[in-house]
Write a protein that holds these residues in place. Sequence first.
Motif, mmCIF file in Angstrom:
data_model
loop_
_atom_site.group_PDB
_atom_site.id
_atom_site.type_symbol
_atom_site.label_atom_id
_atom_site.label_comp_id
_atom_site.label_asym_id
_atom_site.label_seq_id
_atom_site.Cartn_x
_atom_site.Cartn_y
_atom_site.Cartn_z
ATOM 1 N N VAL A 33 54.396 11.456 46.336
ATOM 2 C CA VAL A 33 54.301 12.451 45.013
ATOM 3 C C VAL A 33 53.520 11.668 43.752
ATOM 4 N N ASP A 66 50.056 12.200 44.261
ATOM 5 C CA ASP A 66 49.507 13.779 43.791
ATOM 6 C C ASP A 66 49.420 13.753 42.153
ATOM 7 N N LEU A 67 50.439 13.023 41.577
ATOM 8 C CA LEU A 67 50.505 13.350 40.206
ATOM 9 C C LEU A 67 49.544 12.697 39.662
ATOM 10 N N ILE A 124 46.544 14.654 39.742
ATOM 11 C CA ILE A 124 46.494 15.773 38.734
ATOM 12 C C ILE A 124 46.491 15.287 37.150
ATOM 13 N N PHE A 133 53.110 18.696 30.865
ATOM 14 C CA PHE A 133 52.981 19.313 32.071
ATOM 15 C C PHE A 133 54.065 18.684 32.966
ATOM 16 N N GLN A 173 57.745 19.345 31.941
ATOM 17 C CA GLN A 173 58.253 20.717 32.440
ATOM 18 C C GLN A 173 58.778 20.671 33.830
ATOM 19 N N ARG A 174 57.962 20.074 34.636
ATOM 20 C CA ARG A 174 58.221 20.019 36.349
ATOM 21 C C ARG A 174 59.405 18.895 36.691
ATOM 22 N N TYR A 175 59.424 17.599 35.824
ATOM 23 C CA TYR A 175 60.156 16.399 36.404
ATOM 24 C C TYR A 175 61.240 16.110 35.251
ATOM 25 N N GLY A 216 50.347 20.398 48.713
ATOM 26 C CA GLY A 216 51.647 20.027 47.794
ATOM 27 C C GLY A 216 51.685 20.228 46.381
ATOM 28 N N ARG A 217 50.770 21.099 45.820
ATOM 29 C CA ARG A 217 50.555 21.654 44.511
ATOM 30 C C ARG A 217 51.869 22.625 44.240
ATOM 31 N N GLY A 272 54.672 22.312 45.589
ATOM 32 C CA GLY A 272 55.863 21.455 45.528
ATOM 33 C C GLY A 272 56.069 20.877 44.299
ATOM 34 N N ILE A 273 54.792 20.544 43.659
ATOM 35 C CA ILE A 273 54.969 19.821 42.244
ATOM 36 C C ILE A 273 55.286 21.124 41.214
ATOM 37 N N GLU A 274 54.866 22.081 41.258
ATOM 38 C CA GLU A 274 55.553 23.180 40.450
ATOM 39 C C GLU A 274 56.798 23.466 40.501
ATOM 40 N N GLY A 328 58.820 20.932 41.027
ATOM 41 C CA GLY A 328 59.365 19.575 40.825
ATOM 42 C C GLY A 328 59.964 18.879 42.198
ATOM 43 N N VAL A 329 59.212 19.079 43.314
ATOM 44 C CA VAL A 329 60.009 18.472 44.501
ATOM 45 C C VAL A 329 59.417 17.187 44.359
#
Lengths: 132, 182
Positions: A58, A61-62, A65, A82, A85-87, B131-132, B134-136, B138-139
């Motif tokens: 993760v 990936d972050l 991003i 951003f 909002q998600r985490y 995995g995008r 998943g990120i939306e 919040g995984v």
Amino acid sequence: MKFFTFIFVSFFSLIATANVAIFKFENELQEKRFKVLVAELRCPTCQNQNLADSNSMVAEDLKQIVYEQIIAGKTDEQILSFMKQRYGEFILYEPEIQSNIILWVGPFIFLVLALTGFLIWYKNNKVESSDD
Amino acid sequence: MSDKVNPLKGISVVLVFAGFMWFLWWSLSNTSSELPSQLIDRPVPQFSVSELLDENKQHTPDLFKEKISLLNVFASWCPACYDEHPYWDIYAQRDDLQIVGLNYKDKKDKALYFLETQGNPYEHILFDSSGRLGIEFGVYGAPETFLIGPNGKVRYRHVGVVTPAVFEEKFEPLISQIKQGF
């Protein structure tokens, strides 16, 4: 011995820079912003590491991003929101709303309470002793 | 100086102190490494991803309309997903639920092999190799499971294996709430 220490230490510094080197930036400012952001953001999986230090999936990936959004011209604020909002607030190492506010304010409340208590006690004591 | 100490005063001081200690203790034991989902009571994020079993088919949030859904984030690389998978056969037997898979950061052939060997309890499978998606959502680790109401809003997110005990305790009450229109 010194030589081995040097090799050992330089090995670590190689690992540290390798992470950032994958990303190609248009200018130094972008790279600087990237480094600050990935240091400010917490890895959701590992929780005791920031994105910069984490190799978890993760976190990778972050980081990607964050990189993409910097290149796309997003501001730091937009990138952080951003993520939030998600985490959630958790992902910010310095949360905006202090959910642990009691830890910050608590001691001062206690100080005020203790001082007030002391003053009341002192006043009563003084009055009573002057009676003697 | 008076020798009498007001007993009420003494007791109240002790009580306040005990209360504070209890609060600190409670805060300590209440620390959880499980992150609360930001999506609770909010609509699922916008997306358009292909179906794992049919790449010509696109899925959008409309998938979650009409039925109560369980969205299960799984992957062939995730050890706990193998433990969890047999339970999904049980939940898939229910008529009142739609079981949707989110195949997270997987390779297609590996995902297909996983379903072939472990079984396929899913009505639909969102294929999220990047995995995008998943990120939306919040995984932050598989397996994760989202309970989504027929209004397309997320009601609950569970991180970890959904054992029958977890299902009974966490999901069942919310499912009956949704059915009653809450």
